[in-house]
Every structure is written in structure tokens, then in C-alpha cells.
Scaffold this motif. Structure first.
Motif, PDB file in Angstrom:
ATOM      1  N   UNK A 123     -25.063  -9.126  30.964  1.00  0.00           N
ATOM      2  CA  UNK A 123     -25.968  -7.993  30.829  1.00  0.00           C
ATOM      3  C   UNK A 123     -25.552  -6.768  31.615  1.00  0.00           C
ATOM      4  N   UNK A 124     -24.511  -6.870  32.409  1.00  0.00           N
ATOM      5  CA  UNK A 124     -24.049  -5.732  33.199  1.00  0.00           C
ATOM      6  C   UNK A 124     -23.029  -4.926  32.402  1.00  0.00           C
ATOM      7  N   UNK A 125     -22.602  -3.807  32.995  1.00  0.00           N
ATOM      8  CA  UNK A 125     -21.576  -2.960  32.393  1.00  0.00           C
ATOM      9  C   UNK A 125     -20.440  -2.813  33.406  1.00  0.00           C
ATOM     10  N   UNK A 126     -19.225  -2.502  32.942  1.00  0.00           N
ATOM     11  CA  UNK A 126     -18.102  -2.337  33.870  1.00  0.00           C
ATOM     12  C   UNK A 126     -18.383  -1.254  34.916  1.00  0.00           C
ATOM     13  N   UNK A 127     -17.979  -1.524  36.151  1.00  0.00           N
ATOM     14  CA  UNK A 127     -18.161  -0.560  37.243  1.00  0.00           C
ATOM     15  C   UNK A 127     -17.566   0.790  36.873  1.00  0.00           C
ATOM     16  N   UNK A 129     -18.545   2.896  34.666  1.00  0.00           N
ATOM     17  CA  UNK A 129     -18.815   3.358  33.307  1.00  0.00           C
ATOM     18  C   UNK A 129     -20.132   4.130  33.266  1.00  0.00           C
ATOM     19  N   UNK A 130     -20.307   4.944  32.230  1.00  0.00           N
ATOM     20  CA  UNK A 130     -21.542   5.706  32.064  1.00  0.00           C
ATOM     21  C   UNK A 130     -22.726   4.751  31.980  1.00  0.00           C
ATOM     22  N   UNK A 167     -27.678   2.168  33.985  1.00  0.00           N
ATOM     23  CA  UNK A 167     -28.376   0.937  34.331  1.00  0.00           C
ATOM     24  C   UNK A 167     -28.781   0.945  35.812  1.00  0.00           C
ATOM     25  N   UNK A 168     -27.883   1.372  36.681  1.00  0.00           N
ATOM     26  CA  UNK A 168     -28.185   1.421  38.114  1.00  0.00           C
ATOM     27  C   UNK A 168     -29.322   2.397  38.397  1.00  0.00           C
ATOM     28  N   UNK A 177     -37.118   1.886  38.670  1.00  0.00           N
ATOM     29  CA  UNK A 177     -38.070   0.781  38.608  1.00  0.00           C
ATOM     30  C   UNK A 177     -38.482   0.320  39.989  1.00  0.00           C
ATOM     31  N   UNK A 178     -37.520   0.234  40.904  1.00  0.00           N
ATOM     32  CA  UNK A 178     -37.824  -0.164  42.277  1.00  0.00           C
ATOM     33  C   UNK A 178     -38.723   0.863  42.950  1.00  0.00           C
TER      34      UNK A 178
END
Length: 75
Positions: A30-34, A36-37, A42-43, A49-50
Motif C-alpha cells: 500500500x505504500x509508494x516508492x520514497x 515519488x509524488x 500519502x505522507x 489525519x493525525x
């Protein structure tokens, strides 16, 4: 000379063209390559959300009282 039209097949392709940064494909976990856009998006969404949880309001998807398609309610 400042206006260009480009044909793209996806939003990811457009993002790559506009930013010069790989959009990144979703990995099995479910992650994306470091870098990347999509990893950056996502981050940032996780940070938002936090922050919402810190202020005592769950994100809309986690709101147990939310009705599908309903507008979020004010606290």
C-alpha cells in the motif's frame, strides 16, 4: 510559445510531466516508492489525519456516525 497541450493517459503521467518527479506505483503493502509524488501525497494525508485526531475530531472516513455521501458535520 508559453502554451502547450500534452496528451496523457493518466493523472500520474500528467503529474510526472508537470513536476519532473516520478508519480510512483502503489506497492503490494500500500505504500509508494520514497521520493515519488504519490508517496509525498500519502505522507501529507497521514499528517493531516493525525492532526485531526489531535484536535479530537476523527477523519471523515473514521467517523462512525457519518452517512455515505453526507457532508461532514461541524464539531
Amino acid at each position: 510559445g508559453d502554451f502547450h497541450v500534452y496528451a496523457v493517459n493518466s493523472v500520474d503521467e500528467a503529474l510526472e510531466m508537470l513536476t519532473g518527479v516520478p508519480a510512483g506505483k502503489r506497492q503490494p503493502d500500500g505504500s509508494y516508492p520514497d521520493g515519488s509524488v504519490n508517496a509525498r501525497v500519502q505522507a501529507r494525508l497521514q499528517e493531516m489525519g493525525e492532526a485531526m485526531r489531535e484536535f479530537g475530531r476523527p477523519p471523515p472516513a473514521a467517523d462512525a456516525n457519518a452517512q455515505p455521501g453526507a457532508a461532514p458535520h461541524a464539531p
